[in-house]
Design a protein around this motif. Structure first.
Motif, PDB file in Angstrom:
ATOM      1  N   SER A   1       0.830  -1.207   0.000  1.00 38.51           N
ATOM      2  CA  SER A   1       0.000   0.000   0.000  1.00 38.51           C
ATOM      3  C   SER A   1       0.866   1.258   0.000  1.00 38.51           C
ATOM      4  O   SER A   1       0.572   2.232  -0.712  1.00 38.51           O
ATOM      5  CB  SER A   1      -0.924  -0.003   1.221  1.00 38.51           C
ATOM      6  N   SER A   2       1.947   1.249   0.785  1.00 32.06           N
ATOM      7  CA  SER A   2       2.853   2.401   0.831  1.00 32.06           C
ATOM      8  C   SER A   2       3.405   2.699  -0.554  1.00 32.06           C
ATOM      9  O   SER A   2       3.440   3.864  -0.995  1.00 32.06           O
ATOM     10  CB  SER A   2       4.007   2.130   1.792  1.00 32.06           C
ATOM     11  N   ASN A   3       3.847   1.661  -1.247  1.00 31.68           N
ATOM     12  CA  ASN A   3       4.400   1.852  -2.590  1.00 31.68           C
ATOM     13  C   ASN A   3       3.348   2.365  -3.562  1.00 31.68           C
ATOM     14  O   ASN A   3       3.647   3.180  -4.442  1.00 31.68           O
ATOM     15  CB  ASN A   3       4.998   0.538  -3.097  1.00 31.68           C
ATOM     16  N   VAL A   4       2.112   1.898  -3.419  1.00 29.91           N
ATOM     17  CA  VAL A   4       1.034   2.379  -4.288  1.00 29.91           C
ATOM     18  C   VAL A   4       0.806   3.872  -4.075  1.00 29.91           C
ATOM     19  O   VAL A   4       0.730   4.654  -5.036  1.00 29.91           O
ATOM     20  CB  VAL A   4      -0.280   1.601  -4.022  1.00 29.91           C
ATOM     21  N   PHE A   5       0.710   4.300  -2.819  1.00 28.52           N
ATOM     22  CA  PHE A   5       0.436   5.713  -2.521  1.00 28.52           C
ATOM     23  C   PHE A   5       1.584   6.602  -3.014  1.00 28.52           C
ATOM     24  O   PHE A   5       1.345   7.659  -3.609  1.00 28.52           O
ATOM     25  CB  PHE A   5       0.222   5.915  -1.019  1.00 28.52           C
ATOM     26  N   VAL A   6       2.822   6.180  -2.759  1.00 31.44           N
ATOM     27  CA  VAL A   6       3.971   6.983  -3.201  1.00 31.44           C
ATOM     28  C   VAL A   6       4.058   7.000  -4.730  1.00 31.44           C
ATOM     29  O   VAL A   6       4.348   8.043  -5.338  1.00 31.44           O
ATOM     30  CB  VAL A   6       5.281   6.461  -2.580  1.00 31.44           C
ATOM     31  N   ALA A   7       3.781   5.862  -5.366  1.00 29.60           N
ATOM     32  CA  ALA A   7       3.816   5.808  -6.839  1.00 29.60           C
ATOM     33  C   ALA A   7       2.809   6.787  -7.441  1.00 29.60           C
ATOM     34  O   ALA A   7       3.121   7.506  -8.402  1.00 29.60           O
ATOM     35  CB  ALA A   7       3.531   4.388  -7.316  1.00 29.60           C
ATOM     36  N   TRP A   8       1.609   6.853  -6.892  1.00 30.50           N
ATOM     37  CA  TRP A   8       0.604   7.796  -7.399  1.00 30.50           C
ATOM     38  C   TRP A   8       1.056   9.238  -7.184  1.00 30.50           C
ATOM     39  O   TRP A   8       0.838  10.105  -8.054  1.00 30.50           O
ATOM     40  CB  TRP A   8      -0.745   7.545  -6.729  1.00 30.50           C
TER      41      TRP A   8
ATOM     42  N   VAL B   1      -6.188   1.402   9.457  1.00 33.61           N
ATOM     43  CA  VAL B   1      -5.002   1.747   8.665  1.00 33.61           C
ATOM     44  C   VAL B   1      -5.333   1.662   7.177  1.00 33.61           C
ATOM     45  O   VAL B   1      -6.097   0.803   6.732  1.00 33.61           O
ATOM     46  CB  VAL B   1      -3.813   0.822   9.021  1.00 33.61           C
ATOM     47  N   ALA B   2      -4.762   2.592   6.405  1.00 36.30           N
ATOM     48  CA  ALA B   2      -5.024   2.622   4.964  1.00 36.30           C
ATOM     49  C   ALA B   2      -4.439   1.377   4.299  1.00 36.30           C
ATOM     50  O   ALA B   2      -3.313   0.976   4.595  1.00 36.30           O
ATOM     51  CB  ALA B   2      -4.413   3.878   4.344  1.00 36.30           C
ATOM     52  N   LYS B   3      -5.212   0.807   3.380  1.00 34.49           N
ATOM     53  CA  LYS B   3      -4.751  -0.404   2.689  1.00 34.49           C
ATOM     54  C   LYS B   3      -5.239  -0.382   1.249  1.00 34.49           C
ATOM     55  O   LYS B   3      -6.432  -0.184   0.997  1.00 34.49           O
ATOM     56  CB  LYS B   3      -5.271  -1.655   3.383  1.00 34.49           C
ATOM     57  N   ALA B   4      -4.324  -0.546   0.306  1.00 32.76           N
ATOM     58  CA  ALA B   4      -4.662  -0.624  -1.116  1.00 32.76           C
ATOM     59  C   ALA B   4      -4.545  -2.080  -1.553  1.00 32.76           C
ATOM     60  O   ALA B   4      -3.498  -2.700  -1.369  1.00 32.76           O
ATOM     61  CB  ALA B   4      -3.724   0.260  -1.937  1.00 32.76           C
ATOM     62  N   ASN B   5      -5.605  -2.618  -2.134  1.00 36.38           N
ATOM     63  CA  ASN B   5      -5.593  -4.015  -2.573  1.00 36.38           C
ATOM     64  C   ASN B   5      -4.994  -4.193  -3.954  1.00 36.38           C
ATOM     65  O   ASN B   5      -4.565  -5.283  -4.310  1.00 36.38           O
ATOM     66  CB  ASN B   5      -7.016  -4.575  -2.547  1.00 36.38           C
ATOM     67  N   HIS B   6      -4.976  -3.104  -4.748  1.00 37.70           N
ATOM     68  CA  HIS B   6      -4.341  -3.137  -6.064  1.00 37.70           C
ATOM     69  C   HIS B   6      -3.972  -1.704  -6.440  1.00 37.70           C
ATOM     70  O   HIS B   6      -4.297  -0.750  -5.704  1.00 37.70           O
ATOM     71  CB  HIS B   6      -5.258  -3.778  -7.120  1.00 37.70           C
ATOM     72  N   PHE B   7      -3.321  -1.523  -7.573  1.00 40.42           N
ATOM     73  CA  PHE B   7      -2.751  -0.220  -7.917  1.00 40.42           C
ATOM     74  C   PHE B   7      -3.809   0.871  -8.065  1.00 40.42           C
ATOM     75  O   PHE B   7      -3.556   2.041  -7.781  1.00 40.42           O
ATOM     76  CB  PHE B   7      -1.937  -0.335  -9.208  1.00 40.42           C
ATOM     77  N   LEU B   8      -5.006   0.535  -8.510  1.00 41.41           N
ATOM     78  CA  LEU B   8      -6.055   1.537  -8.728  1.00 41.41           C
ATOM     79  C   LEU B   8      -6.945   1.725  -7.505  1.00 41.41           C
ATOM     80  O   LEU B   8      -7.905   2.512  -7.548  1.00 41.41           O
ATOM     81  CB  LEU B   8      -6.906   1.140  -9.939  1.00 41.41           C
ATOM     82  N   ASP B   9      -6.640   1.023  -6.427  1.00 42.20           N
ATOM     83  CA  ASP B   9      -7.473   1.083  -5.229  1.00 42.20           C
ATOM     84  C   ASP B   9      -7.074   2.274  -4.351  1.00 42.20           C
ATOM     85  O   ASP B   9      -6.541   2.127  -3.259  1.00 42.20           O
ATOM     86  CB  ASP B   9      -7.347  -0.226  -4.438  1.00 42.20           C
ATOM     87  N   ILE B  10      -7.354   3.491  -4.853  1.00 46.40           N
ATOM     88  CA  ILE B  10      -7.028   4.702  -4.085  1.00 46.40           C
ATOM     89  C   ILE B  10      -8.240   5.617  -3.952  1.00 46.40           C
ATOM     90  O   ILE B  10      -8.138   6.677  -3.346  1.00 46.40           O
ATOM     91  CB  ILE B  10      -5.871   5.492  -4.733  1.00 46.40           C
ATOM     92  N   PHE B  11      -9.398   5.212  -4.507  1.00 45.35           N
ATOM     93  CA  PHE B  11     -10.525   6.138  -4.611  1.00 45.35           C
ATOM     94  C   PHE B  11     -11.476   6.056  -3.417  1.00 45.35           C
ATOM     95  O   PHE B  11     -12.659   5.758  -3.549  1.00 45.35           O
ATOM     96  CB  PHE B  11     -11.256   5.923  -5.942  1.00 45.35           C
ATOM     97  N   THR B  12     -10.914   6.289  -2.234  1.00 42.71           N
ATOM     98  CA  THR B  12     -11.698   6.511  -1.018  1.00 42.71           C
ATOM     99  C   THR B  12     -11.165   7.798  -0.396  1.00 42.71           C
ATOM    100  O   THR B  12     -10.017   8.182  -0.674  1.00 42.71           O
ATOM    101  CB  THR B  12     -11.552   5.357  -0.006  1.00 42.71           C
ATOM    102  N   PRO B  13     -11.960   8.495   0.428  1.00 39.83           N
ATOM    103  CA  PRO B  13     -11.471   9.765   0.996  1.00 39.83           C
ATOM    104  C   PRO B  13     -10.140   9.617   1.734  1.00 39.83           C
ATOM    105  O   PRO B  13      -9.253  10.460   1.597  1.00 39.83           O
ATOM    106  CB  PRO B  13     -12.608  10.169   1.946  1.00 39.83           C
TER     107      PRO B  13
END
Length: 600
Positions: free
Chosen positions: A317-324, A485-497
């Motif tokens: 999840s950390s890598n997804v958020f930083v990548a975006w 805690v924030a958790k992304a299940n895949h690369f596009l899983d960022i669309f929550t507040p």
């Protein structure tokens, strides 16, 4: 006749620089940038995986020491960068920009590939981390020669009045290299963990390691062996980079200088052996690159390390958020590079440093509150360590030889492991250390005075009491059970507040990076004459970024661990950024964007 020939050459170069770039010249910039992206990818793979690699190569050390040691191995590559700048900078001024480029990419690519092959501590013992650090140092030497060459190469091809814009393409390469490393890691991580089951974590004695709640601690397949795949795959990028660089032509300014016999015979002595040029390097270091470096590493690497290891967001999840945030913010390099062609480099660079110094504390507080609300709420519970301060050590132990056995050290290490914010209160000499969490008081113990079963039982009882009190205060000690805690299940899983806010905060940090880093290459090129340009700009750049910046993650983490405040490490970046604003405002020349860099 020689004088007329010189005048003709300078006029000819000036006319060439004032016209639009040809297709061939644009190809030079793209080729320089592509090769440099691959080189940064190699260098930053380690940074992106520092925590995972630390667990493989520094398993003999306690967890807090292991994190510092892993960051120091990352920093080793930065420590030697100024020496690479001296060696390859002189080579670039003596034999040319192109062949120096080829040497740096070859060293970088081979070192990265060998990291992927290197056996872990459990297989080779202490030789494994030593070789790892040696390979990191080889990478640092190569990168020390890479950046100066790329900046000079592009600047000497760019039209007058557009150096900031075109050199900003080189500035994007560090961030794009980091982004590429994150994307490759995410793809490999998803595939490996999706096809191989986690296995239990074992200690040095072969016993299962337990979580605070008594369940077996598991390690995912990527963390155990899958992390090697991105390192091994870099061999293909090395081949592509070598091909690209073999197609490149030499810089026109260097070729003209060589034809006229105007090369420096001793570029290092000329660049740094006189106060006139040495003063320029010193001002460039303290008034530009030092502040730029700490903002760069705070906004990218320390932010990534902070959300993974301090806020306890999982690595995927950390890598997804930083990548975006990198995807959204990278255009800022070109924007601020182009803007610096109009209003100058100095106000943008110093403005970015000042904004960083003013906003880092509220921004990192907001990051914690957004990404892990349960941890942030728990940190509002007052926690104190009351101890005889003479028994409290600075727990910075990169060699693993120091033994932290005093009651104060044991209490602090226990709290730091769970990202607890606490205060240290002085007690009378000889007083036993104790932890107070809310209204609960737990006495620590002296490990040096106990042994065998008595030590094991005392340690287990102490840790259980502390964990029970932290649980009661709301600390989420088992990551899998923390549903805030924030958790992304895949690369596009960022669309929550929650997740969008994290990306916005990280993107702000990246925009600060683009302010200080976008115009810096053009600024440094404009400070030094052609004869010593490669050597002259390389050293202050790599001391600033290698020492002030590269040491930031390890230094900030050690300061936070010592003080008991997870944000205290930010003071390092803030102090250096403020220093740069003051020195830069007083001593760095303005208006360099209007300078003719071919006049000499």
């Amino acid at each position: 006749m020689g004088r007329n020939h010189m005048a003709y050459n300078q006029t000819d170069i000036a006319s060439v620089r004032s016209r639009p770039m040809t297709r061939e010249e644009k190809k030079v910039i793209l080729a320089s940038s592509a090769g440099t992206i691959f080189e940064w990818y190699d260098f930053y793979l380690y940074g992106s995986l520092a925590a995972i690699i630390g667990a493989q190569f520094f398993t003999a050390f306690p967890e807090a020491t292991r994190n510092v040691f892993a960051l120091l191995a990352f920093a080793a590559g930065f420590i030697v960068r100024p020496f690479g700048a001296l060696v390859f900078g002189a080579m670039g001024d003596l034999i040319g920009r192109k062949y120096t480029f080829l040497a740096t990419i070859l060293i970088m690519g081979c070192s990265t590939f060998l990291v992927g092959l290197l056996p872990s501590y459990n297989s080779w013992g202490v030789a494994a981390p030593i070789i790892l650090i040696a390979l990191r140092m080889a990478q640092g030497l190569a990168l020390g020669g890479e950046y100066g060459g790329a900046a000079v190469y592009v600047a000497e091809h760019a039209p007058q009045g557009q150096r900031g814009y075109f050199t900003a393409f080189i500035q994007t390469t560090a961030t794009l290299g980091l982004l590429l490393s994150l994307i490759v890691i995410l793809l490999v991580q998803g595939y490996v963990n999706g096809n191989w089951e986690p296995t239990p974590v074992l200690d040095a004695a072969g016993q299962a390691v337990l979580n605070p709640d008594g369940t077996a601690k598991m390690i995912k397949a990527f963390d155990l062996w899958g992390w090697r795949i991105p390192f091994l795959g870099s061999i293909f990028l090395l081949l592509v980079s070598l091909y690209i660089r073999l197609q490149m032509n030499e810089s026109p300014a260097f070729k003209k200088m060589k034809e006229e016999g105007a090369q420096s015979k001793a570029p290092l002595r000329e660049a740094f052996g006189t106060w006139k040029n040495g003063k320029i390097a010193l001002i460039a270091l303290l008034g530009l690159t030092a502040g730029q470096a700490v903002v760069w590493y705070s906004g990218q690497f320390y932010a990534l390390f902070f959300i993974q290891n301090v806020i306890k967001v999982d690595s995927f999840s950390s890598n997804v958020f930083v990548a975006w945030s990198l995807i959204l913010g990278t255009g800022g390099f070109l924007f601020f590079g182009a803007l610096s062609d109009k209003i100058g480099r100095k106000p943008i660079i110093l403005g970015g440093c000042l904004l960083a110094a003013l906003t880092y504390f509220p921004v990192f507080h907001a990051l914690t509150k957004t990404a892990n609300p349960a941890l942030y709420a728990a940190q509002q519970t007052p926690v104190t360590v009351t101890a005889d301060l003479d028994t409290c050590s600075f727990q910075f132990n990169p060699t693993g030889t120091a033994k932290f056995t005093s009651p104060c050290d044991i209490a602090k290490a226990m709290l730091a492991k769970s990202s607890v914010n606490y205060e240290t209160v002085a007690a009378e000499p000889g007083t036993n250390a104790e932890i107070k969490i809310g209204d609960t008081v737990i006495a620590s113990y002296d490990a040096a005075a106990l042994s065998g079963e008595e030590l094991a039982a005392t340690k287990a009882g102490f840790e259980k009491s502390v964990n029970d009190a932290l649980n009661a205060a709301g600390y989420p000690l088992v990551a899998e059970k923390n549903d805030t805690v924030a958790k992304a299940n895949h690369f596009l899983d960022i669309f929550t507040p929650q997740k969008l806010m994290i990306v916005v905060i990280l993107t702000y940090l990246i925009l600060l990076v683009t302010m200080v880093y976008g115009p810096i290459a053009a600024m440094l090129v404009e400070l030094f004459p052609t004869r010593i340009r490669y050597s002259g700009l390389s050293l202050p750049y790599h001391i600033g970024n290698g020492w002030f910046g590269g040491l930031l993650p390890a230094t900030a983490f050690a300061i936070s661990a010592q003080s008991g405040n997870i944000y205290a490490g930010l003071w390092y970046a803030i102090a250096v950024a403020v220093m740069t604003v003051v020195i830069g405002a007083l001593f760095v020349p303005g208006g360099t964007h209007k300078k003719d860099i071919f006049a000499d």
